[in-house]
Design a protein around this motif. Structure first.
Motif, short mmCIF file in Angstrom:
data_model
loop_
_atom_site.label_atom_id
_atom_site.label_comp_id
_atom_site.label_asym_id
_atom_site.label_seq_id
_atom_site.Cartn_x
_atom_site.Cartn_y
_atom_site.Cartn_z
N PRO A 100 0.83 -1.21 0.00
CA PRO A 100 0.00 0.00 0.00
C PRO A 100 0.86 1.26 0.00
CG PRO A 100 -0.12 -1.11 2.13
CD PRO A 100 0.68 -1.99 1.22
N ILE A 101 0.37 2.28 -0.67
CA ILE A 101 1.08 3.57 -0.77
C ILE A 101 0.49 4.52 0.26
CG2 ILE A 101 1.67 5.50 -2.27
CD1 ILE A 101 2.83 2.88 -3.27
N SER A 102 1.31 4.93 1.21
CA SER A 102 0.89 5.91 2.22
C SER A 102 1.57 7.24 1.94
CB SER A 102 1.26 5.43 3.62
OG SER A 102 0.53 4.28 3.94
N GLY A 103 0.90 8.32 2.33
CA GLY A 103 1.48 9.66 2.17
C GLY A 103 1.41 10.18 0.75
N GLY A 104 0.62 9.57 -0.11
CA GLY A 104 0.50 10.03 -1.49
C GLY A 104 -0.42 11.22 -1.61
N GLN A 105 -0.47 11.75 -2.83
CA GLN A 105 -1.32 12.89 -3.13
C GLN A 105 -2.14 12.57 -4.37
OE1 GLN A 105 1.55 15.94 -3.86
NE2 GLN A 105 1.96 16.29 -1.69
N GLY A 106 -3.38 13.04 -4.38
CA GLY A 106 -4.20 12.78 -5.54
C GLY A 106 -5.51 13.53 -5.49
N ARG A 107 -6.29 13.33 -6.54
CA ARG A 107 -7.60 13.96 -6.61
C ARG A 107 -8.53 13.09 -7.43
NH1 ARG A 107 -8.87 18.18 -10.97
NH2 ARG A 107 -7.76 17.40 -12.79
N ILE A 108 -9.83 13.25 -7.20
CA ILE A 108 -10.86 12.59 -7.99
C ILE A 108 -11.67 13.69 -8.65
CG2 ILE A 108 -12.41 12.44 -5.99
CD1 ILE A 108 -13.44 9.79 -7.16
N PHE A 109 -12.05 13.49 -9.90
CA PHE A 109 -12.78 14.54 -10.61
C PHE A 109 -13.75 13.92 -11.60
CE2 PHE A 109 -8.78 13.72 -12.68
CZ PHE A 109 -9.06 13.67 -14.04
N ALA A 110 -14.75 14.73 -11.99
CA ALA A 110 -15.79 14.27 -12.89
C ALA A 110 -16.28 15.42 -13.75
CB ALA A 110 -16.95 13.69 -12.10
N THR A 111 -16.71 15.10 -14.99
CA THR A 111 -17.25 16.08 -15.92
C THR A 111 -18.48 15.47 -16.60
OG1 THR A 111 -15.02 16.91 -16.34
CG2 THR A 111 -16.72 17.53 -17.93
N ASN A 112 -19.54 16.29 -16.75
CA ASN A 112 -20.73 15.77 -17.42
C ASN A 112 -20.80 16.29 -18.85
OD1 ASN A 112 -21.64 18.41 -17.19
ND2 ASN A 112 -23.48 17.91 -16.06
N GLN A 113 -21.91 15.98 -19.56
CA GLN A 113 -22.06 16.38 -20.96
C GLN A 113 -22.07 17.89 -21.15
OE1 GLN A 113 -25.65 14.38 -22.23
NE2 GLN A 113 -24.62 13.65 -24.04
N ASP A 114 -22.57 18.61 -20.17
CA ASP A 114 -22.65 20.07 -20.25
C ASP A 114 -21.33 20.73 -19.85
OD1 ASP A 114 -25.31 19.78 -20.97
OD2 ASP A 114 -25.99 19.91 -18.89
N MET A 115 -20.29 19.93 -19.67
CA MET A 115 -18.95 20.39 -19.29
C MET A 115 -18.90 21.01 -17.89
SD MET A 115 -17.45 19.19 -21.80
CE MET A 115 -15.77 19.68 -21.60
N LYS A 116 -19.82 20.59 -17.02
CA LYS A 116 -19.73 20.96 -15.61
C LYS A 116 -18.72 20.01 -14.97
CE LYS A 116 -23.24 23.78 -15.79
NZ LYS A 116 -22.96 25.08 -16.28
N THR A 117 -17.80 20.56 -14.20
CA THR A 117 -16.74 19.75 -13.60
C THR A 117 -16.76 19.91 -12.09
OG1 THR A 117 -15.38 20.02 -15.57
CG2 THR A 117 -14.25 19.35 -13.57
N VAL A 118 -16.59 18.78 -11.40
CA VAL A 118 -16.42 18.78 -9.94
C VAL A 118 -15.15 18.01 -9.64
CG1 VAL A 118 -18.86 19.02 -9.37
CG2 VAL A 118 -17.90 16.76 -9.68
N SER A 119 -14.42 18.44 -8.63
CA SER A 119 -13.19 17.73 -8.24
C SER A 119 -12.93 17.98 -6.76
CB SER A 119 -12.00 18.20 -9.08
OG SER A 119 -11.71 19.54 -8.80
N ASN A 120 -12.13 17.07 -6.19
CA ASN A 120 -11.75 17.21 -4.80
C ASN A 120 -10.49 16.39 -4.56
OD1 ASN A 120 -11.83 18.06 -2.17
ND2 ASN A 120 -13.64 16.87 -1.60
N GLY A 121 -9.67 16.83 -3.62
CA GLY A 121 -8.45 16.12 -3.27
C GLY A 121 -8.74 14.87 -2.45
N LEU A 122 -7.77 13.95 -2.45
CA LEU A 122 -7.87 12.73 -1.66
C LEU A 122 -7.26 12.97 -0.29
CD1 LEU A 122 -6.80 10.08 -4.34
CD2 LEU A 122 -9.12 10.72 -3.64
N GLU A 123 -7.98 12.55 0.75
CA GLU A 123 -7.51 12.69 2.12
C GLU A 123 -7.14 11.30 2.65
OE1 GLU A 123 -9.20 14.08 6.49
OE2 GLU A 123 -10.41 14.37 4.70
N GLU A 124 -5.94 11.19 3.21
CA GLU A 124 -5.48 9.90 3.73
C GLU A 124 -6.26 9.53 4.99
OE1 GLU A 124 -1.22 7.64 4.32
OE2 GLU A 124 -1.28 9.82 4.35
N THR A 125 -6.60 8.24 5.11
CA THR A 125 -7.33 7.73 6.28
C THR A 125 -6.37 6.96 7.18
OG1 THR A 125 -7.92 5.65 5.22
CG2 THR A 125 -9.43 7.50 4.90
N GLN A 126 -6.89 6.34 8.22
CA GLN A 126 -6.07 5.57 9.14
C GLN A 126 -5.62 4.24 8.54
OE1 GLN A 126 -5.05 6.73 12.08
NE2 GLN A 126 -6.11 8.64 11.66
#
Length: 186
Positions: free
Chosen positions: A73-99
């Protein structure tokens, strides 16, 4: 007597071995609703913690990341999840590490219902380039109308109409009833 006991022990051992073999038959299949992606350096598993996924509600995503070569498993990494729909609306958020080792969490709030193209970007640390998964589509269901904060009301159906709730039918007061008309004499 010892031969009978040896047979019973053998049968019990066979039953235990058969049970273990049957229990391990589905071990290689990922849990329902979990997607698995592979980049150059990572194996990334994604699943929605919020079901069903609806628009205008926070949808929580669970992301686990392992090294593609070692499986660690990779700990201490950085990343984000994002999504775009047909109307080109985009939502995104960073990944937060858990326990949990190699496990990250994030949430997205989709503004409309429909199909959304989604992906994840991840890296071990800030000195490396973000690696992107292939896109997948997520169906987002429609939600309640904005501002609808009413609790759903249930109605009680009583087969006996005389047994109505006293709060629903106000009692008749004697002053509210009109006086009876006196009979007319000819």
């Amino acid at each position: 007597m010892t031969i009978l006991r040896a047979r019973l022990v053998r049968r019990a051992a066979l039953l235990v071995a058969a049970g273990l073999a049957m229990a391990g038959c589905d071990a290689g299949r990922p849990p329902a609703g979990q997607l698995r992606f592979r980049t150059d350096d990572f194996v990334i598993r994604v699943s929605s913690e919020t079901r069903p996924t609806r628009a205008l509600e926070p949808i929580y995503w669970r992301v686990t990341v392992h090294d593609a070569e070692t499986g660690l498993p990779i700990s201490g990494g950085q990343g984000r999840i994002f999504a775009t729909n047909q109307d080109m609306k985009t939502v995104s958020n960073g990944l937060e590490e858990t326990q949990e080792l190699g496990t990250y969490r994030s949430n997205l709030m989709y503004v409309t219902a429909g199909m959304w193209a989604m992906a994840i970007q991840f890296r071990r640390d800030s000195t490396q380039v973000l690696q992107k998964t292939v896109d997948w589509t997520q169906d987002i269901l429609s939600a309640d109308e904005p501002g609808n904060f009413e609790t759903p009301q249930t109605t009680r159906r009583d087969p006996n109409p005389a047994a109505q709730d006293s709060a629903a039918v106000p009692p008749a007061s004697p002053s509210a009833t009109p006086p009876a008309a006196a009979p007319k004499k000819n």
